[in-house]
Design a protein around this motif. Structure first.
Motif, PDB file in Angstrom:
ATOM      1  N   LEU A 197       0.816  -1.207   0.000  1.00 55.10           N
ATOM      2  CA  LEU A 197       0.000   0.000   0.000  1.00 55.10           C
ATOM      3  C   LEU A 197       0.853   1.262   0.000  1.00 55.10           C
ATOM      4  CD1 LEU A 197      -3.042  -0.700   2.353  1.00 55.10           C
ATOM      5  CD2 LEU A 197      -2.847  -0.968  -0.111  1.00 55.10           C
ATOM      6  N   SER A 198       2.075   1.158   0.479  1.00 50.16           N
ATOM      7  CA  SER A 198       2.975   2.311   0.453  1.00 50.16           C
ATOM      8  C   SER A 198       3.280   2.770  -0.966  1.00 50.16           C
ATOM      9  CB  SER A 198       4.274   1.988   1.193  1.00 50.16           C
ATOM     10  OG  SER A 198       4.926   0.878   0.603  1.00 50.16           O
ATOM     11  N   SER A 199       2.907   1.926  -1.962  1.00 53.21           N
ATOM     12  CA  SER A 199       3.110   2.294  -3.366  1.00 53.21           C
ATOM     13  C   SER A 199       2.012   3.215  -3.882  1.00 53.21           C
ATOM     14  CB  SER A 199       3.158   1.040  -4.243  1.00 53.21           C
ATOM     15  OG  SER A 199       4.208   0.181  -3.854  1.00 53.21           O
ATOM     16  N   ILE A 200       0.905   3.325  -3.145  1.00 48.42           N
ATOM     17  CA  ILE A 200      -0.187   4.198  -3.590  1.00 48.42           C
ATOM     18  C   ILE A 200       0.250   5.645  -3.453  1.00 48.42           C
ATOM     19  CG2 ILE A 200      -2.534   4.982  -3.099  1.00 48.42           C
ATOM     20  CD1 ILE A 200      -3.245   2.144  -2.308  1.00 48.42           C
ATOM     21  N   ALA A 201       0.253   6.358  -4.564  1.00 45.51           N
ATOM     22  CA  ALA A 201       0.816   7.709  -4.589  1.00 45.51           C
ATOM     23  C   ALA A 201      -0.234   8.798  -4.749  1.00 45.51           C
ATOM     24  CB  ALA A 201       1.841   7.814  -5.714  1.00 45.51           C
ATOM     25  N   VAL A 202      -1.511   8.458  -4.621  1.00 42.49           N
ATOM     26  CA  VAL A 202      -2.550   9.477  -4.784  1.00 42.49           C
ATOM     27  C   VAL A 202      -3.105   9.872  -3.412  1.00 42.49           C
ATOM     28  CG1 VAL A 202      -3.182   8.708  -7.095  1.00 42.49           C
ATOM     29  CG2 VAL A 202      -4.351   7.718  -5.101  1.00 42.49           C
ATOM     30  N   PRO A 203      -3.642  11.084  -3.287  1.00 48.28           N
ATOM     31  CA  PRO A 203      -4.262  11.499  -2.023  1.00 48.28           C
ATOM     32  C   PRO A 203      -5.383  10.536  -1.646  1.00 48.28           C
ATOM     33  CG  PRO A 203      -3.981  13.377  -3.484  1.00 48.28           C
ATOM     34  CD  PRO A 203      -3.680  12.150  -4.296  1.00 48.28           C
ATOM     35  N   THR A 204      -5.410  10.123  -0.401  1.00 42.98           N
ATOM     36  CA  THR A 204      -6.370   9.114   0.053  1.00 42.98           C
ATOM     37  C   THR A 204      -7.057   9.572   1.328  1.00 42.98           C
ATOM     38  OG1 THR A 204      -5.049   7.327  -0.910  1.00 42.98           O
ATOM     39  CG2 THR A 204      -6.653   6.712   0.779  1.00 42.98           C
ATOM     40  N   LEU A 205      -8.382   9.566   1.291  1.00 46.89           N
ATOM     41  CA  LEU A 205      -9.193   9.883   2.464  1.00 46.89           C
ATOM     42  C   LEU A 205      -9.824   8.594   2.964  1.00 46.89           C
ATOM     43  CD1 LEU A 205     -10.622  11.860   4.408  1.00 46.89           C
ATOM     44  CD2 LEU A 205     -12.400  12.134   2.657  1.00 46.89           C
ATOM     45  N   VAL A 206      -9.545   8.242   4.201  1.00 50.71           N
ATOM     46  CA  VAL A 206     -10.127   7.060   4.832  1.00 50.71           C
ATOM     47  C   VAL A 206     -11.258   7.529   5.746  1.00 50.71           C
ATOM     48  CG1 VAL A 206      -9.703   5.095   6.357  1.00 50.71           C
ATOM     49  CG2 VAL A 206      -7.931   5.835   4.748  1.00 50.71           C
ATOM     50  N   ILE A 207     -12.455   7.021   5.515  1.00 51.12           N
ATOM     51  CA  ILE A 207     -13.628   7.377   6.326  1.00 51.12           C
ATOM     52  C   ILE A 207     -14.076   6.125   7.058  1.00 51.12           C
ATOM     53  CG2 ILE A 207     -15.974   8.281   6.312  1.00 51.12           C
ATOM     54  CD1 ILE A 207     -15.316   9.758   3.739  1.00 51.12           C
ATOM     55  N   HIS A 208     -14.181   6.207   8.381  1.00 45.59           N
ATOM     56  CA  HIS A 208     -14.482   5.002   9.147  1.00 45.59           C
ATOM     57  C   HIS A 208     -15.395   5.324  10.323  1.00 45.59           C
ATOM     58  CE1 HIS A 208     -12.885   0.816   8.983  1.00 45.59           C
ATOM     59  NE2 HIS A 208     -13.502   0.747  10.152  1.00 45.59           N
ATOM     60  N   GLY A 209     -16.387   4.461  10.523  1.00 46.45           N
ATOM     61  CA  GLY A 209     -17.306   4.616  11.641  1.00 46.45           C
ATOM     62  C   GLY A 209     -16.701   4.100  12.935  1.00 46.45           C
ATOM     63  N   ALA A 210     -16.918   4.836  14.021  1.00 45.33           N
ATOM     64  CA  ALA A 210     -16.379   4.433  15.316  1.00 45.33           C
ATOM     65  C   ALA A 210     -17.090   3.212  15.877  1.00 45.33           C
ATOM     66  CB  ALA A 210     -16.476   5.591  16.311  1.00 45.33           C
ATOM     67  N   ALA A 211     -18.270   2.873  15.319  1.00 49.92           N
ATOM     68  CA  ALA A 211     -19.033   1.718  15.803  1.00 49.92           C
ATOM     69  C   ALA A 211     -19.113   0.609  14.760  1.00 49.92           C
ATOM     70  CB  ALA A 211     -20.442   2.155  16.216  1.00 49.92           C
ATOM     71  N   ASP A 212     -18.168   0.573  13.837  1.00 49.53           N
ATOM     72  CA  ASP A 212     -18.172  -0.458  12.791  1.00 49.53           C
ATOM     73  C   ASP A 212     -17.965  -1.831  13.434  1.00 49.53           C
ATOM     74  OD1 ASP A 212     -17.572  -2.206  10.649  1.00 49.53           O
ATOM     75  OD2 ASP A 212     -16.734  -0.564   9.469  1.00 49.53           O
ATOM     76  N   PRO A 213     -18.936  -2.743  13.314  1.00 47.80           N
ATOM     77  CA  PRO A 213     -18.810  -4.047  13.959  1.00 47.80           C
ATOM     78  C   PRO A 213     -17.998  -5.060  13.165  1.00 47.80           C
ATOM     79  CG  PRO A 213     -20.925  -3.919  12.880  1.00 47.80           C
ATOM     80  CD  PRO A 213     -20.255  -2.584  12.664  1.00 47.80           C
ATOM     81  N   LEU A 214     -17.860  -4.842  11.864  1.00 50.92           N
ATOM     82  CA  LEU A 214     -17.104  -5.772  11.014  1.00 50.92           C
ATOM     83  C   LEU A 214     -15.620  -5.424  11.019  1.00 50.92           C
ATOM     84  CD1 LEU A 214     -16.778  -8.021   8.953  1.00 50.92           C
ATOM     85  CD2 LEU A 214     -17.583  -6.435   7.182  1.00 50.92           C
ATOM     86  N   PHE A 215     -15.313  -4.171  10.729  1.00 50.21           N
ATOM     87  CA  PHE A 215     -13.937  -3.672  10.774  1.00 50.21           C
ATOM     88  C   PHE A 215     -13.870  -2.568  11.831  1.00 50.21           C
ATOM     89  CE2 PHE A 215     -14.113  -4.712   6.022  1.00 50.21           C
ATOM     90  CZ  PHE A 215     -13.486  -5.942   6.188  1.00 50.21           C
ATOM     91  N   PRO A 216     -13.529  -2.909  13.059  1.00 47.39           N
ATOM     92  CA  PRO A 216     -13.429  -1.878  14.100  1.00 47.39           C
ATOM     93  C   PRO A 216     -12.525  -0.725  13.667  1.00 47.39           C
ATOM     94  CG  PRO A 216     -13.352  -4.052  15.088  1.00 47.39           C
ATOM     95  CD  PRO A 216     -13.300  -4.256  13.597  1.00 47.39           C
ATOM     96  N   LEU A 217     -12.653   0.396  14.336  1.00 49.55           N
ATOM     97  CA  LEU A 217     -11.995   1.636  13.933  1.00 49.55           C
ATOM     98  C   LEU A 217     -10.500   1.474  13.692  1.00 49.55           C
ATOM     99  CD1 LEU A 217     -12.080   4.667  13.419  1.00 49.55           C
ATOM    100  CD2 LEU A 217     -11.942   5.023  15.904  1.00 49.55           C
ATOM    101  N   GLN A 218      -9.862   0.549  14.396  1.00 48.82           N
ATOM    102  CA  GLN A 218      -8.417   0.362  14.215  1.00 48.82           C
ATOM    103  C   GLN A 218      -8.052   0.026  12.774  1.00 48.82           C
ATOM    104  OE1 GLN A 218     -10.284  -0.773  16.699  1.00 48.82           O
ATOM    105  NE2 GLN A 218      -9.115  -1.171  18.571  1.00 48.82           N
ATOM    106  N   TYR A 219      -8.986  -0.582  12.017  1.00 47.38           N
ATOM    107  CA  TYR A 219      -8.729  -0.888  10.610  1.00 47.38           C
ATOM    108  C   TYR A 219      -8.547   0.398   9.810  1.00 47.38           C
ATOM    109  CZ  TYR A 219      -9.865  -5.853  11.152  1.00 47.38           C
ATOM    110  OH  TYR A 219      -9.856  -7.179  11.517  1.00 47.38           O
ATOM    111  N   GLY A 220      -9.426   1.361  10.050  1.00 45.47           N
ATOM    112  CA  GLY A 220      -9.308   2.636   9.355  1.00 45.47           C
ATOM    113  C   GLY A 220      -8.044   3.375   9.738  1.00 45.47           C
ATOM    114  N   GLU A 221      -7.694   3.323  11.025  1.00 52.06           N
ATOM    115  CA  GLU A 221      -6.477   3.980  11.484  1.00 52.06           C
ATOM    116  C   GLU A 221      -5.245   3.379  10.822  1.00 52.06           C
ATOM    117  OE1 GLU A 221      -8.088   5.079  15.997  1.00 52.06           O
ATOM    118  OE2 GLU A 221      -6.919   3.261  15.644  1.00 52.06           O
ATOM    119  N   ALA A 222      -5.203   2.043  10.770  1.00 49.26           N
ATOM    120  CA  ALA A 222      -4.056   1.362  10.166  1.00 49.26           C
ATOM    121  C   ALA A 222      -3.962   1.666   8.673  1.00 49.26           C
ATOM    122  CB  ALA A 222      -4.162  -0.145  10.394  1.00 49.26           C
TER     123      ALA A 222
END
Length: 284
Positions: A217-242
């Motif tokens: 993923l470090s090869s992705i060179a375009v601006p990236t916005l990650v939007i994540h819900g704090a109550a996501d039950p499938l991918f907890p917030l740590q997924y968005g942070e990572a």
């Protein structure tokens, strides 16, 4: 605005566009197993009214796109990534801002890695890294796991499928907000009734197995916005942070009390964030 079935390389994909073709293009990629209806029309119109040319489409085996026999898809996860480029080809668009939700976010990452020249920027909603490895992340919530292990559905019976999908949508919502069951049921019913064969969507379940991403993923060179819900039950917030940490130009927008997906109550936050991220005057 009208549905348009495009054929590229012999593959028929049902698409729909909103706004003026002269505006900056935004391609919406839904999660696997879900048709373009889950990018709700009101959401698409808000983006178009903000000066974007918006395209949504049905994955193979969803909605009105090409459909295969359940259990025999005849295509791979890499083909779903390629379909995003095929849609752009059909509209004569060299490159677009790409917005993906859930597994659609993973497909968007792979598109940026494998077809870097087609992606102007990324917005990744409620998703995880498409590349294995990195720091340890928590599993889905106990409520989500219990639902998945106990749920029963007859895929040949529309009412059974609708009941299951509505219950699944309730769990994905995260439980911190009131759940609009009537709206969810209406959307699911339209989705089921519109599909060539709704049971075929299950073909997506094992597509990613054994496939490796082309680069980190470090090869992705375009601006990236990650939007994540704090109550996501499938991918907890740590997924968005990572995810935001792994991509060099990644930044994170947290939606408090939001679950998994793009909920109507969050449109007033998500749409301006996407418009700002995809605008020519975007602040780095």
């Amino acid at each position: 605005m009208a549905e348009r079935v495009v054929e590229v390389e012999g593959i028929e994909l049902c698409t729909e566009s909103f706004g003026e073709p002269s505006d900056p293009p935004v391609l919406l990629i839904m999660g696997t197993g879900a048709s373009m209806l889950w990018w709700e029309e009101g959401f698409c119109r808000m983006l178009a009214e903000g000066g974007r040319f918006v395209i949504r489409y049905d994955h193979r085996d969803t909605g009105r796109s090409v459909t295969y026999e359940p259990g025999r898809p005849g295509y791979t996860g890499a083909d779903l990534v390629g379909d995003a480029a095929r849609v752009l080809d059909a509209y004569g668009i060299p490159a677009a801002h790409v917005v993906g939700v859930s597994a659609g976010g993973a497909l968007a990452q792979l598109l940026a890695l494998d077809h870097a020249d087609r992606v102007l920027s990324l917005v990744l909603i409620s998703t995880s890294s498409a590349v294995p490895g990195g720091r340890a992340l928590p599993p889905p919530t106990e409520e989500f796991t219990r639902f998945v292990s106990a749920a029963q559905v007859d895929w040949s019976d529309a009412d059974s499928v609708i009941g299951y999908q509505v219950a699944y949508a309730r769990v994905l919502a995260g439980g911190r907000r009131p759940f609009d069951e009537a709206a969810a049921r209406g959307l699911v019913r339209r989705d089921v009734e519109r599909a060539h064969d709704f049971a075929a969507a299950r073909n997506h379940d094992s597509l990613a197995e054994g496939e490796l991403p082309p680069a980190p993923l470090s090869s992705i060179a375009v601006p990236t916005l990650v939007i994540h819900g704090a109550a996501d039950p499938l991918f907890p917030l740590q997924y968005g942070e990572a995810l935001a940490e792994q991509i060099p130009e990644g930044r994170l927008l947290v939606l408090e009390d939001a679950g998994h997906g793009v909920e109507r109550v969050d449109w007033a936050t998500v749409v301006p964030a996407i418009l700002g991220h995809t605008g020519a005057d975007r602040a780095d």
